[in-house]
Enzyme design. Sequence first.
Site, PDB file in Angstrom:
ATOM      1  N   HIS A 179       0.431  -1.113   0.117  1.00 14.06           N
ATOM      2  CA  HIS A 179      -0.075   0.325   0.420  1.00 14.06           C
ATOM      3  C   HIS A 179       0.891   1.261  -0.074  1.00 14.06           C
ATOM      4  O   HIS A 179       1.336   1.096   1.172  1.00 14.06           O
ATOM      5  CB  HIS A 179      -0.811   0.185   0.931  1.00 14.06           C
ATOM      6  CG  HIS A 179      -2.107   1.192   1.606  1.00 14.06           C
ATOM      7  ND1 HIS A 179      -1.959   1.991   2.587  1.00 14.06           N
ATOM      8  CD2 HIS A 179      -2.617   1.718   0.298  1.00 14.06           C
ATOM      9  CE1 HIS A 179      -2.782   3.286   1.891  1.00 14.06           C
ATOM     10  NE2 HIS A 179      -3.817   3.024   1.142  1.00 14.06           N
TER      11      HIS A 179
ATOM     12  N   HIS B   7      -0.755  10.494  -4.044  1.00 19.85           N
ATOM     13  CA  HIS B   7      -2.146  10.028  -2.958  1.00 19.85           C
ATOM     14  C   HIS B   7      -3.599  10.672  -3.253  1.00 19.85           C
ATOM     15  O   HIS B   7      -4.961  10.238  -3.094  1.00 19.85           O
ATOM     16  CB  HIS B   7      -1.932   9.501  -1.253  1.00 19.85           C
ATOM     17  CG  HIS B   7      -2.853   9.013  -0.757  1.00 19.85           C
ATOM     18  ND1 HIS B   7      -3.653   9.603   0.172  1.00 19.85           N
ATOM     19  CD2 HIS B   7      -3.890   7.645  -0.893  1.00 19.85           C
ATOM     20  CE1 HIS B   7      -4.984   9.086   0.520  1.00 19.85           C
ATOM     21  NE2 HIS B   7      -4.718   7.481   0.265  1.00 19.85           N
TER      22      HIS B   7
HETATM   23 CA    CA Z   1      -4.852   4.221  -3.013  1.00 19.83          CA
END
Ligand code: CA
Length: 319
Positions: free
Chosen positions: A12, A54
Site C-alpha cells: 500500500h 495519494h
Molecule cells: Ca490507493
Amino acid sequence: MPGVRQVEVIAHRGASGYLPEHTLEAKAMAYAMGADYLEQDLVLTKDDIPIVLHDIHLDTISDVAQKFPKRKREDGRYYAIDFTLPEIKQLNASERFNHKTGKAVFENRFPAHQGSFRIPTLAEELELIQGLNISTGKSVGIYPELKQPEFHHSEQKDISKIVLNVLQEFNYTGQNDLCYLQCFDEKETKRLREEFKTELKTIQLLSDADWMSQSDLQEERNQRLQEIATYADGIGPSVNSVFRQAPRSDLPIATELTVDAHRHNLLIHPWTYRVDSLPKLFSSFEALHQATVLAGIDAIFSDFPDQSVELLTKLSESV
Ligand code: CA
C-alpha cells in the site's frame, strides 16, 4: 494447498510503514520484501503527466508551501494540478504530515521533513518495477488507482485516458497482465470497461461497504455485487467491513461480504493492514492475518508488506 501462500500482498503506497509513501525508495523496499503488487495512486500535473501521489494536494507530503508560498488556492491548499512536472520535481517528498501543524500522521514511522526524496511520475515507477522484474527474474505487478476523476474532469482533464495510454506504452493492456486498475468512482470504473474497452483487471473500491456487510441486508448486498460484477473483477472494501464481532464473544469473524463477493465471481481486496493502527476488533497483526486466511480473502493492502508476507506464508504452512 499447504505451504502455498494463498493471499496476495499489495504494498500500500509501497513499504509505506517504513519509508515516505509513494517514493521510489518505498517501492524498491516493498519489492525486496516480496510484495506481489505495488500500488500507485495517480493524479495529473498541470502539463498532464500522471504522478504517483495519494491526494490531489501536495501539501501533506512535500515542502510545496515553503518552495511556492504564493501558489495556494483560496482554500489555502496546494493542488498538484496547478504545478508543472518540472516544478513538482523541485519539491522534497516527506513522510505524511498534517498540513496545518506539520506533525507526522504516524508517530513511529520515518520522520517527517527528513531525507531527500522526490515525487515520481507513473512512467518512472513503471521503469523501476519492470527493470527489477528483469534483474530479479520475479514478476511483481502494479496496482494503479485513478484518484478523483470527477475533480480532474472539472479541470478539463481526462485522467483515465491519459493513464491508460501510459500503461499501454509499458505493455499493460490485457486481462492476464499483472495489473489491477482501481477507482472509488463507480462511473469511472464502469467507463474503463464500457468506453475505453480496457481488458485490464479492474477493482471497484468501496467507501460504503459498511452497510453492505450487514447480515440482514443480503438481498441489497447481492444486488449491488451483481451490478459491480458486470464491469469489474473485484471489490476493494475497508477491512472493517470484512470482519465483525462474533455473537456472545470477543472474537472477530468474517462478515458475509467475502462469501457473497465470491458468489458473484468478484475478488475481494480489503484495505488497509497497518501494524501501528489495527482494526479495533483485533489485538495483533497476526490475529488479523489469521482471520484473513480463514475468511478466504484474495489479497490485502498492507503498509508493512514484509510482515504480511511472513505471516501469510507461515499461516498457510500451518493449514
Ligand atoms: Ca490507493
